[in-house]
Design an enzyme around this catalytic site. Structure first.
Site, PDB file in Angstrom:
ATOM      1  N   ASP A  22      39.966  56.176  19.379  1.00  0.00           N
ATOM      2  CA  ASP A  22      38.885  56.914  18.691  1.00  0.00           C
ATOM      3  C   ASP A  22      38.312  56.010  17.602  1.00  0.00           C
ATOM      4  OD1 ASP A  22      40.689  58.915  16.194  1.00  0.00           O
ATOM      5  OD2 ASP A  22      41.223  56.998  17.093  1.00  0.00           O
TER       6      ASP A  22
ATOM      7  N   ASP B 122      41.975  51.459  14.293  1.00  0.00           N
ATOM      8  CA  ASP B 122      41.876  51.208  15.736  1.00  0.00           C
ATOM      9  C   ASP B 122      41.295  49.819  15.992  1.00  0.00           C
ATOM     10  OD1 ASP B 122      41.290  54.191  15.130  1.00  0.00           O
ATOM     11  OD2 ASP B 122      41.769  54.260  17.253  1.00  0.00           O
TER      12      ASP B 122
ATOM     13  N   ASP C  52      47.531  52.395  13.712  1.00  0.00           N
ATOM     14  CA  ASP C  52      47.248  51.874  15.054  1.00  0.00           C
ATOM     15  C   ASP C  52      47.711  50.422  15.216  1.00  0.00           C
ATOM     16  OD1 ASP C  52      44.120  53.719  15.405  1.00  0.00           O
ATOM     17  OD2 ASP C  52      46.193  54.319  15.735  1.00  0.00           O
TER      18      ASP C  52
HETATM   19  O1  RIB Z   1      47.221  59.575  11.868  1.00  0.00           O
HETATM   20  C1  RIB Z   1      46.738  58.261  12.084  1.00  0.00           C
HETATM   21  C2  RIB Z   1      45.901  58.201  13.323  1.00  0.00           C
HETATM   22  O2  RIB Z   1      44.748  59.011  13.144  1.00  0.00           O
HETATM   23  C3  RIB Z   1      45.355  56.780  13.596  1.00  0.00           C
HETATM   24  O3  RIB Z   1      45.191  56.621  14.975  1.00  0.00           O
HETATM   25  C4  RIB Z   1      44.020  56.784  12.922  1.00  0.00           C
HETATM   26  O4  RIB Z   1      43.091  55.883  13.528  1.00  0.00           O
HETATM   27  C5  RIB Z   1      43.593  58.199  13.187  1.00  0.00           C
HETATM   28  O5  RIB Z   1      43.042  58.255  14.492  1.00  0.00           O
HETATM   29 CA    CA Z   2      43.024  55.954  15.893  1.00  0.00          CA
END
Ligand code: RIB
Ligand code: CA
Length: 307
Positions: free
Chosen positions: A9, A14, A240
């Protein structure tokens, strides 16, 4: 070469996790499949396309589900910034994703190479749940499913006291995937705050690299960093990227194989992981939960990717 398929996402953490995979000499990234989460789907697709272009790759990026499987999307733009990439002025628009749908790509990539694909999940599990429901045979065909999600064996949560964002945003999808029988390995938010906080020393080390990748990583994390510093953390944490580090090099990790159930619906239990810590109450163990990943090894992999 190990073959990764990354579902994301795409917001700041990410993006740096994607850079780690794209620039690792032993990893081939088959595709990025995108899901609504931190930001809306269209913005997440643009952020993914920008990140692939920055790395000089032609990895295909496919749009997936814009919303959770049974509810509306609640984003995390209050943490990552409106564009999810720190609102630092990057031109995150006008790029064109590949033709095709993310759920089809997940199914076709896994079934096309049985036993060879590591699926790395960095966002809400809406695409992955849809893929499992559409083609249950991927459960036995996928080699590994590494999920950044949940709160580990002991918590805490980050979007509620007991729930982590990816599982909270789409708890029904997290329940479907967790009970699917896939070879699941969870890297929870507890691991991120324990071993992946960019404190002042590590922030200085990132800046000292002074490459286009390190400047990118510092810039896009600025919104999260401001939020974390204002809330008592020593810096922004990188959930991530540490999940990606574990996917790339699981050897230094400590894990426990336990039974996990993710609760769904609304209320305080939304997205909360029930973990059978005693090992004989909740049913057959179904998840390898990472309980420790050394920060030194994480930052070695992370900084190497930005050099
Ligand atoms: O809780 C952390 C996650 O939520 C990570 O993947 C961050 O990018 C958000 O998507
Ligand atoms: Ca994420």
């Amino acid at each position: 070469m190990r073959r990764f398929l990354i579902d994301t996402d795409t917001a700041s953490d990410d993006a740096t996790a994607i850079v780690m995979a794209l620039r690792h000499p032993e990893i081939h990234v088959e595709a990025l499949t995108v899901v609504g989460g931190n930001v809306g789907l269209d913005q997440a697709v643009q952020n993914a396309l920008y990140t692939v272009e920055l790395c000089g790759e032609n990895t295909p990026v496919y749009a997936g589900r814009a919303t959770p499987v049974m509810r509306t999307l609640e984003t995390a733009q209050n943490i990552h910034g409106e564009d999810g990439m720190g609102d630092c002025g990057l031109p995150l628009h006008s790029r064109v994703p590949a033709e095709g749908r993310a759920v089809d790509v997940i199914v076709d990539t896994i079934l096309g190479s049985p036993g060879e694909i590591t699926l790395v999940c960095l966002g809400p599990l809406s695409n992955v749940a849809a893929a499992v429901l559409r083609a249950p045979e991927i459960v036995d065909a996928v080699q590994r499913v590494v999920v950044m999600g949940g709160t580990g064996v002991h918590g805490p949560g980050n979007v509620s006291a007991m729930a982590e964002f990816n599982f909270w945003a789409d708890p029904e999808a997290a329940h479907v995937v967790t009970s699917s029988g896939m070879p699941l390995e969870f890297v929870g938010w507890d691991i991120s705050i324990a071993s992946a906080v960019v404190d002042a020393e590590r922030h200085a080390a990132m800046k000292a690299l002074d490459t286009e990748f390190s400047r990118f990583a510092v810039s896009i994390a600025q919104a999260v960093r401001r939020f974390c510093l204002a809330n008592g953390l020593e810096g922004d944490d990188l959930p991530d990227p540490i999940a990606m580090a574990y996917a790339i090099d699981p050897a230094p990790a400590e894990t426990q194989r336990l039974h996990v159930n993710v609760m769904f619906g609304d209320g305080g239990h939304r997205g909360v992981m029930e973990v059978d810590r005693l090992g004989f109450i909740g049913g057959e163990p179904n998840v390898e939960i990472v309980t420790h990943y050394p920060g030194e090894r994480f930052f070695e992999l992370f900084l190497n990717a930005l050099a």
